[in-house]
Design a protein around this motif. Structure first.
Motif: not given
Length: 221
Positions: A129-158
């Protein structure tokens, strides 16, 4: 009489919890400094408790190492949730999260704990469950930061997962924290949208993130 007895029991439980926390914190620091073979007597000395107290809490080295792994994972979850809650946007949350990973010495701890307790650290519903929480958080931060135009597009959550365990070698006798802090800022600058030419290869995906953090994919129909 009964009230005094209850108060005494509560105090004993609080003392036991405090000793356990001191032992785990000391073990985490010594793992970073010396590795998994650090003498348990040294852990007890650094924690300020007797060796008998340590063995009452942790009957063997594996039990102590597992406790350090669990505690580190809890800290990682708290770090991700706090960054998301307190920072003004996803980019700043992601930066705070990665800086916190460096301060937790995630790279060193992962390298030293995982080979020794690979299966045990991946077992257990609470750890999943804790690992899943970390995974969800990284996905959320990555996707939102790219949607906001702050994080470069050729970076993935991995890719973010790899940066979570970055470690910088420092020669003996030199403090590693300033070097790690500088390297982290160099990496964060490189994550900014428009920060440079396209990266080689392809972005590491959600699946790469889950494999790296050891979260199993749900079965598909």
């Amino acid at each position: 009489m009964e009230k005094a007895k209850r108060q005494g029991t509560t105090r004993l439980r609080a003392d036991a919890r405090r000793n356990r926390d001191l032992i785990v914190a000391a073990a985490r620091r010594l793992l970073v400094e010396q590795g998994v073979d650090v003498p348990l007597e040294e852990v007890a000395r650094r924690a300020g408790v007797g060796i008998g107290t340590l063995y009452r809490r942790f009957p063997d080295r594996d039990a102590l190492l597992r406790a350090v792994g669990e505690d580190t994972l809890r800290r990682l979850v708290d770090l991700a949730e706090t960054a998301w809650r307190e920072e003004p946007d996803a980019w700043h949350a992601l930066c705070r999260f990665l800086r916190g990973c460096a301060e937790l010495h995630m790279g060193v701890l992962s390298a030293k704990l995982e080979p020794h307790l690979h299966q045990r650290l991946r077992a257990g519903h609470d750890l999943h469950e804790m690992r899943q929480q970390v995974t969800d958080a990284v996905l959320r931060m990555t996707e939102r930061a790219q949607a906001d135009g702050a994080l470069r597009r050729d970076i993935g959550p991995g890719d973010i997962a790899l940066l979570m365990t970055t470690h910088v070698y420092s020669p003996p006798g030199t403090p590693g924290e300033p070097a790690m802090a500088r390297v982290m800022e160099i990496m964060l600058a490189g994550l900014r949208a428009g920060s440079g030419p396209a990266l080689p290869g392809t972005p590491r995906t959600d699946d790469d993130l889950r494999r790296y953090i050891a979260v199993e994919q749900p079965p598909t129909d």
